[in-house]
Design a protein around this motif. Structure first.
Motif, mmCIF file in Angstrom:
data_model
loop_
_atom_site.group_PDB
_atom_site.id
_atom_site.type_symbol
_atom_site.label_atom_id
_atom_site.label_comp_id
_atom_site.label_asym_id
_atom_site.label_seq_id
_atom_site.Cartn_x
_atom_site.Cartn_y
_atom_site.Cartn_z
ATOM 1 N N VAL A 150 6.725 14.829 0.757
ATOM 2 C CA VAL A 150 7.529 13.714 1.251
ATOM 3 C C VAL A 150 6.891 13.188 2.532
ATOM 4 C CG1 VAL A 150 9.782 12.960 2.091
ATOM 5 C CG2 VAL A 150 9.649 14.691 0.294
ATOM 6 N N ILE A 151 6.614 11.888 2.560
ATOM 7 C CA ILE A 151 6.147 11.236 3.790
ATOM 8 C C ILE A 151 7.378 10.670 4.490
ATOM 9 C CG2 ILE A 151 4.642 9.488 4.805
ATOM 10 C CD1 ILE A 151 3.099 11.640 3.337
ATOM 11 N N ALA A 162 6.239 4.914 5.694
ATOM 12 C CA ALA A 162 6.114 5.940 4.651
ATOM 13 C C ALA A 162 6.013 5.294 3.274
ATOM 14 C CB ALA A 162 7.309 6.893 4.712
ATOM 15 N N ARG A 163 6.767 4.224 3.071
ATOM 16 C CA ARG A 163 6.731 3.549 1.768
ATOM 17 C C ARG A 163 5.350 2.947 1.505
ATOM 18 N NH1 ARG A 163 11.778 -0.387 1.304
ATOM 19 N NH2 ARG A 163 10.753 -0.848 -0.687
ATOM 20 N N GLN A 164 4.722 2.421 2.548
ATOM 21 C CA GLN A 164 3.374 1.870 2.384
ATOM 22 C C GLN A 164 2.377 2.967 2.025
ATOM 23 O OE1 GLN A 164 1.469 0.354 5.928
ATOM 24 N NE2 GLN A 164 0.138 -1.025 4.792
ATOM 25 N N LEU A 176 4.074 12.071 -4.620
ATOM 26 C CA LEU A 176 4.388 11.666 -3.251
ATOM 27 C C LEU A 176 5.654 10.816 -3.234
ATOM 28 C CD1 LEU A 176 2.778 12.146 -0.612
ATOM 29 C CD2 LEU A 176 1.689 9.923 -0.961
ATOM 30 N N SER A 177 6.497 11.025 -2.219
ATOM 31 C CA SER A 177 7.695 10.186 -2.068
ATOM 32 C C SER A 177 7.917 9.882 -0.588
ATOM 33 C CB SER A 177 8.927 10.885 -2.654
ATOM 34 O OG SER A 177 9.151 12.127 -2.005
ATOM 35 N N ALA A 178 8.836 8.960 -0.302
ATOM 36 C CA ALA A 178 9.065 8.505 1.079
ATOM 37 C C ALA A 178 10.527 8.661 1.468
ATOM 38 C CB ALA A 178 8.641 7.046 1.222
ATOM 39 N N GLU A 179 10.736 8.987 2.742
ATOM 40 C CA GLU A 179 12.086 9.046 3.310
ATOM 41 C C GLU A 179 12.044 8.472 4.721
ATOM 42 O OE1 GLU A 179 14.984 9.974 2.082
ATOM 43 O OE2 GLU A 179 14.279 10.721 0.136
ATOM 44 N N ILE A 223 5.760 18.217 4.015
ATOM 45 C CA ILE A 223 6.116 16.883 4.521
ATOM 46 C C ILE A 223 5.031 16.358 5.459
ATOM 47 C CG2 ILE A 223 8.614 17.128 4.288
ATOM 48 C CD1 ILE A 223 8.760 17.676 7.269
ATOM 49 N N GLY A 224 4.848 15.043 5.409
ATOM 50 C CA GLY A 224 3.910 14.373 6.305
ATOM 51 C C GLY A 224 4.676 13.486 7.273
ATOM 52 N N LEU A 225 4.270 13.530 8.538
ATOM 53 C CA LEU A 225 4.925 12.746 9.588
ATOM 54 C C LEU A 225 3.888 11.867 10.283
ATOM 55 C CD1 LEU A 225 6.880 15.579 11.441
ATOM 56 C CD2 LEU A 225 7.904 13.847 9.990
#
Length: 429
Positions: A150-151, A162-164, A176-179, A223-225
């Motif tokens: 999750v990014i 994150a969506r980009q 991969l997903s975004a939050e 998770i990626g930040l």
């Protein structure tokens, strides 16, 4: 308040506060050369934190998997390129010493390997780099393994989406997903990575963020930040967040000026004086002259004039952004000594018609010429002065942006310049 003139005596004066200047200070420290470093705000704050050696082929931009083989190929097509002037063994030593020093001072880095790492950019594209901060290391590994991830981004944060990232990587990384979450105690208006990073120096903020991250991750374990994991102890911040969440966490660089670059600059400015380097940051050398006894540098700050007498000087002032080179109607000049600049014959030849022309633009290869001992050349083709050396992207015959080689050129040439300085100083005794 009465201004008092201050005078410093040193063996080596390093002019410049980019990667090349800081690398030269590290290599001088390792060789026990007494040094002073002076420089206006360098471009370090604009770096992603990645240390590229050679990530792309300059001639026809394409990714380079093995930078060492890439440099061998470069020797055939661009023998004057600065990376072609440094033996591979010395480039390795430079990267080893540079990353080891960073780790000892609190910002751990991956060690240079035989191949490049495929790393993530702020936009969610991919690039090749040789070394990266330990806080970012899990990202390329997760990408290579296609691990569910999750990014995460934050409400009010500009320049990182994150969506980009997910949209641009979805074909290559389908798990991969975004939050999007709200950063603790920053729920109104625009927020900035540097402010967030300093907030995470506080344990209570880390604890609050950990709860939010656990909730956002759901069943996912990685998770990626954006790069916000503290300013002065990023490895500690990441480690503690991982313990609090039970997740594997990695950073992705943000748009410049970025936290990883500011981390490096602040760490250097804190550590160098402790290690005995005379550091005069945020100031510009206004004059440099040479005589039989050495070099004399003049500058001033809020407290008055400063002079530095040095036995040798390394010029690491960068190009246009840092002020090492200046562009005029009549041509490109070197700003401190008016050294001759290798450049296109006419201003009309600086740029090609198309901005994205795959051949690049000739202005980006402008710079000063050096001899085998990394001494800048005068108009007569001889060294300007036996005490003057140069390193970094002020050197001609390279387009570091296209080659993804800025840190590589800085570190490799700083290593050789300091080596040459040591031999020169030894000969004086």
């Amino acid at each position: 308040m009465k201004e008092e003139a201050r005078h410093f005596e040193t063996e080596l004066a390093i002019i410049g506060s980019g990667i090349a200047g800081f690398a030269a200070s590290i290599f001088a420290l390792n060789r026990k050369i007494d040094s002073a470093q002076i420089g206006n705000t360098g471009a370090v704050a604009y770096t992603t934190g990645y240390l590229d050696l050679l990530g792309s082929n300059e001639e026809s931009p394409s990714a380079v998997d093995n930078p060492w083989e890439g440099i061998e190929l470069l020797k055939k097509s661009q023998p004057d390129h600065p990376l072609c002037q440094v033996p591979a063994e010395d480039i390795r030593k430079g990267f080893d010493q540079f990353t080891t020093f960073l780790g000892e001072c609190g910002i751990a880095y991956t060690a240079p390997q035989q191949t490049n790492i495929t790393a993530l950019t702020p936009a969610g594209t991919l690039k090749k780099t040789l070394c990266l901060p330990a806080t970012m290391a899990a990202g390329p590994k997760a990408f290579a393994a296609k691990t569910p991830c999750v990014i995460i981004d934050f409400k009010g944060l500009k320049g990182f989406s994150a969506r980009q990232v997910v949209a641009n990587l979805h074909d290559k990384w389908p798990t991969l997903s975004a939050e999007r979450i709200t950063f603790p105690d920053m729920d109104r208006g625009e927020i900035y990575p540097e402010v967030m990073a300093r907030a995470l120096e506080v344990p209570a903020t880390r604890a609050k963020l950990a709860e939010l991250l656990k909730s956002a991750a759901g069943e996912t374990k990685v998770i990626g930040l954006p790069a916000i994991l503290g300013m002065h102890s990023p490895d500690l911040v990441r480690s503690e967040l991982e313990q609090l969440t039970g997740l594997q966490i990695f950073e992705i660089p943000t748009m410049p000026p970025s936290v990883p670059g500011i981390r490096l600059r602040e760490m250097f400015e804190q550590v160098f004086p402790q290690k005995g380097i005379t550091l005069i940051p945020q100031q510009k050398v206004t004059s440099l002259s040479f005589d039989a006894g050495g070099a004399l540098l003049s500058l001033s700050d809020n407290y008055g004039p400063i002079t530095i007498h040095s036995k040798a000087v390394i010029l690491a002032t960068g190009r246009f952004l840092s002020g090492g080179l200046e562009a005029h109607i009549t041509g490109i000049t070197e700003s401190l000594l008016d050294l001759p600049v290798s450049q296109p014959a006419s201003r009309n030849d600086w740029y090609r018609e198309g901005y994205t022309d795959r051949r690049g633009h000739d202005i980006h290869k402008a710079g000063i010429e050096i001899d085998a001992l990394f001494r800048p050349l005068a108009a007569n083709g001889k060294p300007y002065n036996e005490r003057l050396f140069a390193a970094g992207i002020i050197l001609a015959h390279q387009d570091w942006i296209r080659g993804r080689s800025g840190a590589g050129i800085a570190i490799a040439t700083a290593y050789k310049a300091v080596e040459a300085v040591e031999k020169f100083l030894h000969a004086l005794h």
